[in-house]
Each structure stands twice: as structure tokens, then as C-alpha cells.
Design an enzyme around this catalytic site. Structure first.
Site, mmCIF file in Angstrom:
data_model
loop_
_atom_site.group_PDB
_atom_site.id
_atom_site.type_symbol
_atom_site.label_atom_id
_atom_site.label_comp_id
_atom_site.label_asym_id
_atom_site.label_seq_id
_atom_site.Cartn_x
_atom_site.Cartn_y
_atom_site.Cartn_z
ATOM 1 N N LYS A 171 0.869 -1.184 0.000
ATOM 2 C CA LYS A 171 0.000 0.000 0.000
ATOM 3 C C LYS A 171 0.897 1.222 0.000
ATOM 4 O O LYS A 171 1.772 1.368 0.860
ATOM 5 C CB LYS A 171 -0.898 0.025 1.235
ATOM 6 C CG LYS A 171 -1.863 1.202 1.205
ATOM 7 C CD LYS A 171 -2.681 1.289 2.476
ATOM 8 C CE LYS A 171 -1.915 1.910 3.603
ATOM 9 N NZ LYS A 171 -1.908 3.376 3.633
ATOM 10 N N ASP B 48 -3.215 4.509 -1.846
ATOM 11 C CA ASP B 48 -4.112 5.001 -0.794
ATOM 12 C C ASP B 48 -3.988 6.517 -0.666
ATOM 13 O O ASP B 48 -3.283 7.026 0.198
ATOM 14 C CB ASP B 48 -3.701 4.296 0.519
ATOM 15 C CG ASP B 48 -4.463 4.769 1.737
ATOM 16 O OD1 ASP B 48 -5.591 5.258 1.592
ATOM 17 O OD2 ASP B 48 -3.914 4.624 2.856
ATOM 18 N N LYS C 30 -6.884 8.527 -0.745
ATOM 19 C CA LYS C 30 -8.132 8.973 -0.097
ATOM 20 C C LYS C 30 -8.644 10.295 -0.675
ATOM 21 O O LYS C 30 -8.758 11.305 0.033
ATOM 22 C CB LYS C 30 -7.922 9.134 1.412
ATOM 23 C CG LYS C 30 -7.533 7.862 2.149
ATOM 24 C CD LYS C 30 -7.490 8.079 3.651
ATOM 25 C CE LYS C 30 -7.117 6.847 4.441
ATOM 26 N NZ LYS C 30 -5.686 6.483 4.387
ATOM 27 N N LEU C 31 -8.995 10.280 -1.956
ATOM 28 C CA LEU C 31 -9.466 11.507 -2.599
ATOM 29 C C LEU C 31 -10.797 11.977 -1.997
ATOM 30 O O LEU C 31 -11.662 11.155 -1.676
ATOM 31 C CB LEU C 31 -9.645 11.273 -4.107
ATOM 32 C CG LEU C 31 -8.386 11.480 -4.969
ATOM 33 C CD1 LEU C 31 -7.280 10.534 -4.584
ATOM 34 C CD2 LEU C 31 -8.718 11.338 -6.437
ATOM 35 N N ASP D 208 -13.040 15.544 -2.833
ATOM 36 C CA ASP D 208 -13.136 16.883 -3.427
ATOM 37 C C ASP D 208 -14.447 16.951 -4.200
ATOM 38 O O ASP D 208 -15.245 16.010 -4.118
ATOM 39 C CB ASP D 208 -11.910 17.128 -4.338
ATOM 40 C CG ASP D 208 -11.559 18.600 -4.455
ATOM 41 O OD1 ASP D 208 -12.485 19.438 -4.548
ATOM 42 O OD2 ASP D 208 -10.362 18.937 -4.472
ATOM 43 N N THR E 184 -10.107 4.145 10.986
ATOM 44 C CA THR E 184 -10.024 3.219 12.122
ATOM 45 C C THR E 184 -9.381 3.871 13.353
ATOM 46 O O THR E 184 -9.362 3.283 14.422
ATOM 47 C CB THR E 184 -9.236 1.950 11.729
ATOM 48 O OG1 THR E 184 -8.120 2.347 10.949
ATOM 49 C CG2 THR E 184 -10.089 1.008 10.943
ATOM 50 N N ARG F 72 2.716 -0.883 10.863
ATOM 51 C CA ARG F 72 3.703 -0.938 11.939
ATOM 52 C C ARG F 72 3.898 -2.301 12.584
ATOM 53 O O ARG F 72 5.013 -2.580 13.061
ATOM 54 C CB ARG F 72 3.350 0.110 13.003
ATOM 55 C CG ARG F 72 3.623 1.524 12.503
ATOM 56 C CD ARG F 72 2.903 2.567 13.303
ATOM 57 N NE ARG F 72 1.475 2.542 13.066
ATOM 58 C CZ ARG F 72 0.613 3.428 13.578
ATOM 59 N NH1 ARG F 72 1.058 4.389 14.347
ATOM 60 N NH2 ARG F 72 -0.668 3.348 13.308
HETATM 61 O O1 C5P Z 1 0.733 1.009 11.035
HETATM 62 P P1 C5P Z 1 -0.687 0.618 10.810
HETATM 63 O O2 C5P Z 1 -0.867 -0.883 10.596
HETATM 64 O O3 C5P Z 1 -1.628 1.188 11.807
HETATM 65 O O4 C5P Z 1 -0.998 1.284 9.383
HETATM 66 C C1 C5P Z 1 -2.256 1.351 8.853
HETATM 67 C C2 C5P Z 1 -2.186 1.954 7.486
HETATM 68 O O5 C5P Z 1 -3.501 1.951 6.964
HETATM 69 C C3 C5P Z 1 -1.695 3.381 7.457
HETATM 70 O O6 C5P Z 1 -0.947 3.522 6.252
HETATM 71 C C4 C5P Z 1 -2.956 4.210 7.378
HETATM 72 O O7 C5P Z 1 -2.810 5.374 6.602
HETATM 73 C C5 C5P Z 1 -3.931 3.272 6.680
HETATM 74 N N1 C5P Z 1 -5.349 3.436 6.980
HETATM 75 C C6 C5P Z 1 -5.900 3.325 8.249
HETATM 76 N N2 C5P Z 1 -7.234 3.481 8.458
HETATM 77 C C7 C5P Z 1 -8.033 3.701 7.435
HETATM 78 C C8 C5P Z 1 -7.510 3.800 6.153
HETATM 79 C C9 C5P Z 1 -6.156 3.647 5.968
HETATM 80 O O8 C5P Z 1 -5.202 3.074 9.190
HETATM 81 N N3 C5P Z 1 -9.340 3.766 7.641
#
Ligand code: C5P
Length: 236
Positions: free
Chosen positions: A32, A59, A61-62, A64, A120, A212
Site C-alpha cells: 500500500k 491510498d 483517499k481523494l 473533493d 479506524t 507498523r
Molecule cells: O501502522 P498501521 O498498521 O496502523 O498502518 C495502517 C495503514 O492503513 C496506514 O498507512 C494508514 O494510513 C492506513 N489506513 C488506516 N485506516 C483507514 C484507512 C487507511 O489506518 N481507515
């Protein structure tokens, strides 16, 4: 999709991302690419990852006005990635036009359009008190998923805890992409609604996004394998 685990390449530069992939032998895994890396490196980072055979979720996330999103999607379509996304809070017209833009771009026919429901990292309290959206996160996410479905999106980004309800409302083919995944022993960080890969599968997630838990692990390769293993256990 054979391997459903997308590694979030949350690195500031391509050099660091590439080094991480190579050092941990993660060549070819689904990735991603988010704002951080894309805004620094631009479309070239996608070309490089494609050349290395990585399935790609872009990713950005548009969010507008519909015309602007349509035109942006038309351009993104040319990159030929597997998944792109918009914020469902942009509304049904915006989602419809996003799909239109993808189709106008030619190669975007094979690109899945996913709508982000509620991030989330968001709790019920923040959503109610700050954004003044009534209901629980689960209810609002399901409502936004339904709007996305009606507007031609191929799926949504949601938390694991909403996946089942969303499938119930939008059908089993409607994709649920779930971040907020933590392996056992991982930190929660800034995510609120978290789950393990095993729980995710049990609760109807189709695709997992993991950052992470893998990138900050002592042995990232092992962590990636553990995630796959936990996911596969969901089959049994
Ligand atoms: O490090 P972690 O597993 O929390 O990363 C989650 C990834 O998913 C990040 O790149 C974050 O931008 C993305 N994301 C998210 N929640 C969303 C959409 C995308 O955590 N609803």
C-alpha cells in the site's frame, strides 16, 4: 486475490522503502502506497513497484468536488494500480464520478475503487462530539458502505468490526479492506478499532492492510509470515 496482506509502505522516501523490502526479502508482496511516499516520489514510485511485480493499493483517499475527483482518477487510472480509494464522506456523486474517471482513463478498468468509511483511528466519542455524526461508528460505517455500494464502488475500507455487517448489507462480493490490524504482542499505536489477522478473516475481511506491526517488528519478514499464517488459520 491470492495474497490478501498489503504491507503499508509508510516510509518518507523510495530509497528507504526499497531498502526495507530488500533487506527483509519482501519482494513482490502486495503493498500500500500512501500520501507520505507518493507526495515525495510521485508516480515513479508506482512504476518502480510495478516493475518489481508488487500488487499495489494506492491510498490517496481523494475527497473533493465530483469533477475534480473524476479528473484526478482519470490521471491515476493510467498508473494501472490494483486498488485506489476515495473518502465515502465525499458523497454518492463524488463516488460515481470517481468510478467514471477510472473508466475514462483506459487502464483503470481493472482498478478497484474502494471508499474509506470511518477511519479506524476514530472513536465513537470523537465522531459524535467533534464531527457531530450521530450513531455508533459501526452504524455510520455501514451507512457509508451502503452509499458507496449504490454509487458503484467495489468495496470499502473499514474496521474488522464492521466487515460482517457491511457484507450483510452490500453482499459478499463487496470488498472489505481492513487496516487497524495488530499481530499479538504489537502496540496499538494510534489505532482504536484493532483486530488480529485471524479475527479479521473470521469477521469477513477480504484484504488486510498492515503497517507498523510489520515495519516496526524486530524481524519484519517473520512478522509478515506470521500475519499470513494467522490469516490462513482462518481457513481451518
Ligand atoms: O501502522 P498501521 O498498521 O496502523 O498502518 C495502517 C495503514 O492503513 C496506514 O498507512 C494508514 O494510513 C492506513 N489506513 C488506516 N485506516 C483507514 C484507512 C487507511 O489506518 N481507515
Amino acid at each position: 486475490m491470492i495474497n490478501p496482506i498489503f504491507l503499508a509502505l509508510d516510509f518518507p522516501t523510495w530509497q528507504e522503502a526499497k531498502q526495507f523490502i530488500d533487506m527483509n526479502e519482501l519482494q513482490g508482496v502486495p503493498v500500500k502506497v500512501g500520501m507520505e511516499l507518493f507526495y515525495r516520489e510521485g508516480p515513479h514510485v508506482i512504476e518502480k513497484l510495478k516493475a518489481d511485480n508488487h500488487p499495489i493499493f494506492l491510498d490517496l483517499k481523494l475527497h473533493d468536488i465530483p469533477t475534480t475527483v473524476m479528473r484526478a482518477m482519470r490521471n491515476l487510472s493510467a498508473l494501472g494500480v490494483d486498488i485506489v480509494n476515495v473518502h465515502a464522506l465525499g458523497g454518492s456523486e463524488m463516488i460515481k464520478w470517481a468510478k467514471e474517471g477510472l473508466l475514462l482513463g483506459g487502464t483503470g478498468k481493472n482498478t478497484k475503487l474502494i471508499a474509506v468509511t470511518i477511519l479506524t483511528s476514530m472513536s465513537d466519542k470523537t465522531m459524535n462530539d467533534e464531527l457531530r455524526l450521530n450513531g455508533t461508528v459501526n452504524e455510520v460505517a455501514s451507512h457509508l458502505a451502503n452509499i458507496s455500494y449504490q454509487s458503484g464502488a467495489d468495496g470499502v475500507v473499514c474496521s474488522v468490526h464492521e466487515a460482517k455487517q457491511i457484507k450483510h448489507v452490500c453482499g459478499s462480493d463487496f470488498l472489505t479492506v481492513t487496516p487497524g490490524i495488530r499481530l499479538k504482542q504489537s502496540d496499538k499505536n494510534d489505532q482504536e478499532r484493532i483486530a488480529t489477522p485471524f479475527e479479521a478473516r473470521e469477521k469477513g475481511a477480504d484484504i488486510l492492510v498492515i503497517g507498523r506491526s510489520i515495519t516496526k517488528a524486530e524481524d519484519p519478514r517473520k512478522a509478515y509470515e506470521q500475519a499470513l499464517e494467522e490469516w490462513n488459520r482462518g481457513y481451518k
